[in-house]
Write a protein that holds these residues in place. Structure first.
Motif, PDB file in Angstrom:
ATOM      1  N   MET A 137       0.825  -1.204   0.000  1.00 10.44           N
ATOM      2  CA  MET A 137       0.000   0.000   0.000  1.00 10.44           C
ATOM      3  C   MET A 137       0.863   1.259   0.000  1.00 10.44           C
ATOM      4  SD  MET A 137      -3.113  -0.897  -0.273  1.00 10.44           S
ATOM      5  CE  MET A 137      -3.765   0.761  -0.045  1.00 10.44           C
ATOM      6  N   ALA A 138       1.985   1.237   0.714  1.00  9.01           N
ATOM      7  CA  ALA A 138       2.887   2.393   0.730  1.00  9.01           C
ATOM      8  C   ALA A 138       3.398   2.687  -0.677  1.00  9.01           C
ATOM      9  CB  ALA A 138       4.056   2.129   1.678  1.00  9.01           C
ATOM     10  N   LEU A 189      10.721   2.480  -1.225  1.00  7.94           N
ATOM     11  CA  LEU A 189       9.975   2.604   0.033  1.00  7.94           C
ATOM     12  C   LEU A 189       9.387   1.257   0.412  1.00  7.94           C
ATOM     13  CD1 LEU A 189       8.688   4.201   2.349  1.00  7.94           C
ATOM     14  CD2 LEU A 189       6.811   4.801   0.782  1.00  7.94           C
ATOM     15  N   GLN A 190       8.852   0.535  -0.553  1.00 10.79           N
ATOM     16  CA  GLN A 190       8.312  -0.794  -0.284  1.00 10.79           C
ATOM     17  C   GLN A 190       9.411  -1.715   0.247  1.00 10.79           C
ATOM     18  OE1 GLN A 190       6.470  -2.682  -3.684  1.00 10.79           O
ATOM     19  NE2 GLN A 190       5.386  -4.158  -2.397  1.00 10.79           N
ATOM     20  N   THR A 191      10.587  -1.681  -0.375  1.00 15.26           N
ATOM     21  CA  THR A 191      11.719  -2.493   0.083  1.00 15.26           C
ATOM     22  C   THR A 191      12.104  -2.143   1.512  1.00 15.26           C
ATOM     23  OG1 THR A 191      12.586  -2.758  -2.160  1.00 15.26           O
ATOM     24  CG2 THR A 191      14.141  -3.060  -0.356  1.00 15.26           C
ATOM     25  N   LEU A 192      12.162  -0.850   1.819  1.00 14.46           N
ATOM     26  CA  LEU A 192      12.534  -0.421   3.168  1.00 14.46           C
ATOM     27  C   LEU A 192      11.524  -0.915   4.196  1.00 14.46           C
ATOM     28  CD1 LEU A 192      14.132   1.172   5.257  1.00 14.46           C
ATOM     29  CD2 LEU A 192      12.966   3.256   4.476  1.00 14.46           C
ATOM     30  N   SER A 204      14.579  -9.305   0.461  1.00 14.57           N
ATOM     31  CA  SER A 204      13.188  -8.908   0.644  1.00 14.57           C
ATOM     32  C   SER A 204      12.592  -8.182  -0.549  1.00 14.57           C
ATOM     33  CB  SER A 204      13.065  -7.997   1.873  1.00 14.57           C
ATOM     34  OG  SER A 204      13.604  -8.610   3.021  1.00 14.57           O
ATOM     35  N   SER A 205      13.424  -7.527  -1.342  1.00 14.46           N
ATOM     36  CA  SER A 205      12.926  -6.670  -2.409  1.00 14.46           C
ATOM     37  C   SER A 205      12.229  -7.467  -3.504  1.00 14.46           C
ATOM     38  CB  SER A 205      14.092  -5.882  -3.009  1.00 14.46           C
ATOM     39  OG  SER A 205      13.698  -5.212  -4.181  1.00 14.46           O
ATOM     40  N   GLY A 258       8.821   6.457  -9.479  1.00 21.13           N
ATOM     41  CA  GLY A 258       8.676   5.004  -9.526  1.00 21.13           C
ATOM     42  C   GLY A 258       9.723   4.290  -8.689  1.00 21.13           C
ATOM     43  N   ARG A 259      10.982   4.686  -8.869  1.00 22.51           N
ATOM     44  CA  ARG A 259      12.052   4.045  -8.112  1.00 22.51           C
ATOM     45  C   ARG A 259      11.944   4.349  -6.619  1.00 22.51           C
ATOM     46  NH1 ARG A 259      16.978   6.059 -11.670  1.00 22.51           N
ATOM     47  NH2 ARG A 259      15.429   7.661 -12.148  1.00 22.51           N
TER      48      ARG A 259
END
Length: 378
Positions: free
Chosen positions: A184-185, A206-209, A222-223, A200-201
């Motif tokens: 969702m983030a 942010l999703q990876t973090l 995790s990415s 986009g990047r």
């Protein structure tokens, strides 16, 4: 207003349960493997994420070239633009990786703008400021016709308020599964499009973090950026984003976006687990081979790199084994003389590939393709 997190279906919950199990198994695999080999895998997966996420934006550098650039190689045949974008994204990803266990961590507008500066600072101008919210409109154009706006982001005057709402939501403790919240983030940030470029990047990062902050797996494992960068998946990624509409419309059901991301998490976990297994089996073959040939066991490092990525450079081998330049050169020259490796290129641009005497069993294990299962079609 942000997109409401949708209610999950029974199948969504089943996929999440499966994901939790897979990620725990991966963590166990990683902890059981020798650090020396998992460090190499971490670097490869980071490079794969950088290469894939940049490729979505049109900057195309192969994963193995990204590995070389991260290692400090200068003679890598890529354009200057691609080099700059690769190294900028790698620096941002490296910083994100250090934040996965940072104490007293909080999300803030300052953090997001600082990450954006790392990514886009080399493009900073008055008209296109890096590390600052945009001051005008921004459009995502149709790749088939740049005169058509596939998406028009919210008005610039709305960005500060939307970003303040997003930061508050990021810091909110709630019962939402971390993988769902991270997805969702990503959607929130890419839809707000708060910067002139790099949205986009930044959204994928942010999703990876957020996944990394969950603490189950290190960020390199995790990415889902590598998964998103595969051509068919990239098309599906844009299709999912386009399904949200041509303007910012947060009051809608985004269940399909969650399913898309859960599929990405699941298939990336399959991919990483398979690479760990293949790496271990290749290592066993090469260890047996060097022992049978009476070769020093340190050579396994160079041979493993060739089997798993297709090539090795002197600097990579030198760093992996903590050797002097002369020792690394001598080892690779001896492997070339014996036909185990072949030399390609000259001087600083030289790299080494498998030669006719390279153990075929190791190459077979390393190059046999895997099948991915769709968690929603079991």
């Amino acid at each position: 207003m942000l997109f409401p997190t949708p209610e999950l279906s029974e199948l969504d919950h089943a996929v999440l349960d499966d994901l939790d199990r897979m990620r725990r198994d991966l963590r166990h695999q990683i902890r059981q493997a020798p650090t020396k080999w998992t460090e190499g895998l971490r670097k490869f997966l980071t490079a794969d994420a950088v290469a894939a996420s940049n490729s979505i934006e049109g900057f195309r550098v192969s994963t193995v070239d990204v590995v070389d650039l991260m290692e400090g190689e200068r003679d890598v045949e890529v354009s200057e633009d691609n080099r700059e974008e690769t190294l900028a994204y790698q620096r941002m990803m490296t910083y994100i990786q250090t934040l996965h266990d940072a104490a007293d961590f909080t999300f803030s507008k300052g953090l997001l703008n600082a990450l954006h500066w790392i990514l886009q600072g080399h493009h900073h101008t008055t008209a296109k400021p890096a590390g600052q919210w945009r001051r005008g409109p921004v459009y995502v154009t149709d790749p088939r016709d740049p005169s058509i706006a596939a998406y028009t982001a919210p008005d610039a005057e709305d960005v500060p308020g939307l970003m303040a709402e997003l930061v508050d939501w990021l810091n909110l403790s709630e019962e939402t599964h971390p993988l769902v919240k991270a997805a969702m983030a990503h959607l929130h940030l890419v839809s707000i499009h708060p910067w002139v470029d790099g949205n986009g990047r930044m959204s994928r990062s942010l999703q990876t973090l957020m996944i990394a902050r969950e603490g189950v797996l290190a960020p390199e494992f995790s990415s889902i950026e590598a998964w998103l960068g595969r051509p068919g998946n990239t098309w599906e990624y844009y299709r999912e984003l386009n399904a949200r509409g041509s303007h910012y419309q947060p009051d809608q059901d985004v269940s399909s976006w969650i399913r898309f991301n859960l599929t990405a998490y699941h298939q990336q976990a399959q991919t990483v687990g398979n690479r760990l297994n293949r790496s271990s089996r290749v290592l066993a073959h090469l260890t047996d081979f060097t022992a049978a040939e009476g070769l020093d066991e340190r050579l396994v490092s160079a041979l493993h790199e060739v089997a798993m990525t297709g090539r090795v450079r002197r600097l990579r081998y030198e760093h992996a084994e903590g050797l002097s330049v002369q020792q690394a050169q001598r080892d690779l020259r001896d492997l070339t003389t014996s036909g185990i490796l072949e030399s390609v290129g000259r001087t600083r641009a030289r790299y080494y590939v498998a030669g006719p005497a390279f153990p075929e069993a190791a190459l077979t294990v390393a190059t046999t393709p895997m099948s991915l299962t769709d968690p929603y079609r079991r």
